[in-house]
Design an enzyme around this catalytic site. Structure first.
Site, PDB file in Angstrom:
ATOM      1  N   ASP A  42       0.801  -1.219   0.000  1.00  0.00           N
ATOM      2  CA  ASP A  42       0.000   0.000   0.000  1.00  0.00           C
ATOM      3  C   ASP A  42       0.836   1.272   0.000  1.00  0.00           C
ATOM      4  O   ASP A  42       2.048   1.252  -0.130  1.00  0.00           O
ATOM      5  CB  ASP A  42      -1.101   0.005   1.061  1.00  0.00           C
ATOM      6  CG  ASP A  42      -0.630  -0.449   2.411  1.00  0.00           C
ATOM      7  OD1 ASP A  42       0.477  -0.051   2.788  1.00  0.00           O
ATOM      8  OD2 ASP A  42      -1.386  -1.180   3.072  1.00  0.00           O
ATOM      9  N   LYS A  64      -4.931   2.969  -0.181  1.00  0.00           N
ATOM     10  CA  LYS A  64      -5.220   3.273   1.224  1.00  0.00           C
ATOM     11  C   LYS A  64      -4.453   4.494   1.686  1.00  0.00           C
ATOM     12  O   LYS A  64      -3.523   4.414   2.469  1.00  0.00           O
ATOM     13  CB  LYS A  64      -4.881   2.088   2.140  1.00  0.00           C
ATOM     14  CG  LYS A  64      -5.773   0.911   1.913  1.00  0.00           C
ATOM     15  CD  LYS A  64      -5.832   0.040   3.129  1.00  0.00           C
ATOM     16  CE  LYS A  64      -6.785   0.625   4.116  1.00  0.00           C
ATOM     17  NZ  LYS A  64      -7.108  -0.081   5.255  1.00  0.00           N
ATOM     18  N   MET A 180      -1.988   9.517  12.547  1.00  0.00           N
ATOM     19  CA  MET A 180      -3.165   9.949  11.782  1.00  0.00           C
ATOM     20  C   MET A 180      -3.875  11.122  12.456  1.00  0.00           C
ATOM     21  O   MET A 180      -5.096  11.176  12.484  1.00  0.00           O
ATOM     22  CB  MET A 180      -4.171   8.782  11.634  1.00  0.00           C
ATOM     23  CG  MET A 180      -3.577   7.573  10.924  1.00  0.00           C
ATOM     24  SD  MET A 180      -4.664   6.134  10.930  1.00  0.00           S
ATOM     25  CE  MET A 180      -4.337   5.420  12.542  1.00  0.00           C
TER      26      MET A 180
HETATM   27  N1  SAH Z   1       1.508   0.739  10.600  1.00  0.00           N
HETATM   28  C1  SAH Z   1       2.022   2.072  10.456  1.00  0.00           C
HETATM   29  C2  SAH Z   1       1.011   3.139  10.764  1.00  0.00           C
HETATM   30  C3  SAH Z   1      -0.127   3.197   9.801  1.00  0.00           C
HETATM   31  S1  SAH Z   1      -1.299   4.424  10.228  1.00  0.00           S
HETATM   32  C4  SAH Z   1       3.258   2.230  11.338  1.00  0.00           C
HETATM   33  O1  SAH Z   1       3.565   1.352  12.126  1.00  0.00           O
HETATM   34  O2  SAH Z   1       3.934   3.247  11.228  1.00  0.00           O
HETATM   35  C5  SAH Z   1      -0.849   5.716   9.144  1.00  0.00           C
HETATM   36  C6  SAH Z   1      -0.231   6.856   9.903  1.00  0.00           C
HETATM   37  O3  SAH Z   1       1.097   6.536  10.256  1.00  0.00           O
HETATM   38  C7  SAH Z   1      -0.112   8.147   9.127  1.00  0.00           C
HETATM   39  O4  SAH Z   1      -1.323   8.861   9.144  1.00  0.00           O
HETATM   40  C8  SAH Z   1       0.960   8.858   9.901  1.00  0.00           C
HETATM   41  O5  SAH Z   1       0.458   9.416  11.070  1.00  0.00           O
HETATM   42  C9  SAH Z   1       1.851   7.710  10.296  1.00  0.00           C
HETATM   43  N2  SAH Z   1       3.007   7.533   9.399  1.00  0.00           N
HETATM   44  C10 SAH Z   1       3.304   6.454   8.674  1.00  0.00           C
HETATM   45  N3  SAH Z   1       4.479   6.613   8.031  1.00  0.00           N
HETATM   46  C11 SAH Z   1       4.926   7.840   8.390  1.00  0.00           C
HETATM   47  C12 SAH Z   1       6.092   8.594   8.095  1.00  0.00           C
HETATM   48  N4  SAH Z   1       7.049   8.137   7.300  1.00  0.00           N
HETATM   49  N5  SAH Z   1       6.233   9.805   8.659  1.00  0.00           N
HETATM   50  C13 SAH Z   1       5.309  10.297   9.498  1.00  0.00           C
HETATM   51  N6  SAH Z   1       4.191   9.640   9.798  1.00  0.00           N
HETATM   52  C14 SAH Z   1       3.992   8.422   9.273  1.00  0.00           C
END
Ligand code: SAH
Length: 517
Positions: A42, A64, A180
């Site tokens: 995704d 997504k 998020m």
């Molecule tokens: N499973 C993922 C999170 C998914 S939810 C994890 O463990 O990181 C999606 C949220 O993750 C986004 O809205 C943001 O808040 C955060 N996110 C994911 N990658 C990011 C990144 N490189 N930098 C900042 N926020 C990130």
């Protein structure tokens, strides 16, 4: 080895891709990507990880992107995993960060379990720790906090009851990291302050953590909503709240690297080691790798083959490029020969990198000229005396004639053996044009005259005026004087050129050259 629940059933590996930097996937994750038959990935999983996937594997993008484009619903994704595994496939479900942290990994596995499909989960570096790390914020610190909470900011603020107990979170936890949460930032901030967290609490918002696009802004609970609005930071971003944010002042490191935020087009051959890209990225640059040349073998090796038959009659073998070394040895081995057959002639290389590669094939160069060009090599040989000497020059089909001509002029017998060809690649033309049109490029690097010529052919500017428009504000780095001359012959200006013509020196010169901007 594969554990199978049903006969003929495949297996699903739920793999954490890490936060963004492709170097942050686990070894286990990479191993599984290399062996996958199907990869379902995704938005947040870095596309560069897909280079590990076998070309024969099927790749499915399921999007997504928090509300922006839901290309597949969660039910569709679940059904897809069941379907592929049911057909006996080895499936990697690649997810941003860690699959079990706000990644719906649990939901996907419940469905698989219900269908009796075998699975494995590989954790990933979650974006919370990445955002903190790459923003220079230790998520815990003995002097500041003993607890951390990961919470979602995605809850509908109009919901009458919340799953988050703000009264406990606000004052009961040291560091709070919100996933998020950008859209609901005002609501989150209000809840924390209303439930007793000091409005002076430091807050950092970090977007695209661990990537060259990382952007961050720091404020307090009182100011952060305005700070984020002013900076224009958009999702995906994390919010880090707590006293530890103060530590960034002294240990912010990632965004402080000399080339951070710089966009560099690196032109190179597809086969060339990505030493230049690695070095520039290490210094913080974001590189657009543009293969301007494909190296292909020649159809006819007759000249080299004949030379190899009587290799002991040669006094010198000259290698003027890395590709010449590679293709020479490929052919040597194909003929059942090896380095031992080369003990007769002396061997020279044009420069240090070529000599280093040669050493990997078991040969220490006898001569490396002080100036790393064809002319430099010719001069060093002339100094040694070449009259009546037999010299073998395995090289590109079309190359510069200066070296063989100079040597012949001094009485040497030179055999020029074409062993590879430079072919301009077809793809990526549009991408390159689009990259230049966006106007965000700081620099283009050239490491040979062919890269310059092919780059110009790929840009395909209508005329000089258009070329200058596309390259306005873009600096040019050339590895050495020959490459630089090709640039100036095209009516362009060279801004950066190292004194010694090697990749490490080129990187140093680029850092120096862009620093002064
Ligand atoms: N499973 C993922 C999170 C998914 S939810 C994890 O463990 O990181 C999606 C949220 O993750 C986004 O809205 C943001 O808040 C955060 N996110 C994911 N990658 C990011 C990144 N490189 N930098 C900042 N926020 C990130």
């Amino acid at each position: 080895m594969e554990q199978q629940t049903k006969t003929g059933a495949g297996k699903v590996y739920l793999v954490g891709a890490g936060p963004g930097d492709p170097g942050l996937i686990t070894l286990r994750g990479k191993y599984l990507l290399e062996r996958a038959e199907v990869v379902v990935y995704d938005y947040l999983a870095n596309r560069r990880l897909l280079r590990y996937v076998s070309p024969s594997a099927e790749m499915v993008y399921v999007g997504k992107r928090g509300g922006v484009e839901h290309s597949h619903t969660q039910d569709e994704i679940n059904a897809m995993l069941v379907e592929f595994a049911g057909r006996g496939k080895t499936v990697v479900r690649l997810k941003g960060g860690d699959p079990f942290i706000f990644g719906r990994g649990g939901e996907e596995l419940e469905v698989l379990a219900a269908h009796g499909i075998a699975f494995e989960v590989v954790p990933g570096v979650t974006s919370a720790t990445a955002a903190a790390t790459y923003a220079g914020i230790p998520i815990t610190h003995r002097g500041y906090t003993a607890s951390v909470a990961f919470i979602t900011g995605h809850e509908d603020p109009n919901k009458s009851t919340s799953n988050i107990d703000w009264s406990k979170i606000a004052t009961g936890i040291g560091t709070i990291v919100v996933y998020m949460g950008i859209k609901n930032l005002p609501h989150i901030v209000r809840n924390l302050i209303d439930h007793g967290r000091s409005a002076d609490t430091p807050v950092a918002v970090v977007r695209w953590a661990s990537t060259p696009e990382q952007q961050s802004v720091v404020g307090t609970l009182a100011t952060i909503v305005d700070d984020v609005r002013e900076s224009g930071i958009k999702p995906p971003a994390l919010i880090v709240i707590g006293e530890v944010v103060k530590l960034r002042e002294s240990i912010d490191w990632f965004e402080k690297r000399p080339l951070f935020g710089r966009r560099i087009i690196v032109t190179r051959t597809r086969e060339q080691a990505s030493e230049l890209v690695a070095g520039l990225e290490e210094a913080g640059a974001s590189c657009f790798e543009c293969s301007t040349i494909n190296i292909e073998p020649v159809d006819d090796y007759r000249i080299l083959d004949e030379a190899l038959e009587r290799i002991n009659e040669y006094h010198w073998i000259l290698f003027t490029s890395i590709n010449a070394v590679r293709h020479f040895f490929k052919r040597l081995y194909a003929k059942g020969m090896d380095a031992r057959d080369l003990k007769g002639p002396d061997i020279a290389t044009v420069g240090r990198s070529t000599a280093e590669l040669l050493l990997e094939y078991g040969i220490n160069a006898d001569l490396i000229p002080p100036v790393f060009t064809g002319e430099g090599l010719a001069q060093s040989l002339l100094d040694l005396g070449v009259e009546g000497r037999n010299i073998l020059l395995p090289r590109a089909q079309t190359g510069r004639e200066i070296l063989p001509e100079t040597l012949r002029g001094a009485g040497a017998q030179v055999t020029v053996a074409p062993i590879y060809r430079n072919v301009p690649p077809q793809g990526r033309k549009e991408e390159l044009r689009a990259e230049l049109e966006r106007g965000k490029v700081d620099l283009v690097t050239f490491t040979s005259s062919s890269t310059v010529k092919n780059f110009l052919a790929m840009v395909a500017a209508e005329n000089q005026q258009e070329l200058e428009r596309l390259l306005s504000g873009v600096k040019i780095a050339a590895i050495g004087p020959i490459t630089a001359k090709t640039v100036t012959d095209a009516g362009l200006k060279v801004d950066i050129q190292p004194e010694i013509y090697t990749i490490p020196e080129m990187i140093r010169a680029i850092i120096e050259g862009l620093r002064s901007d």
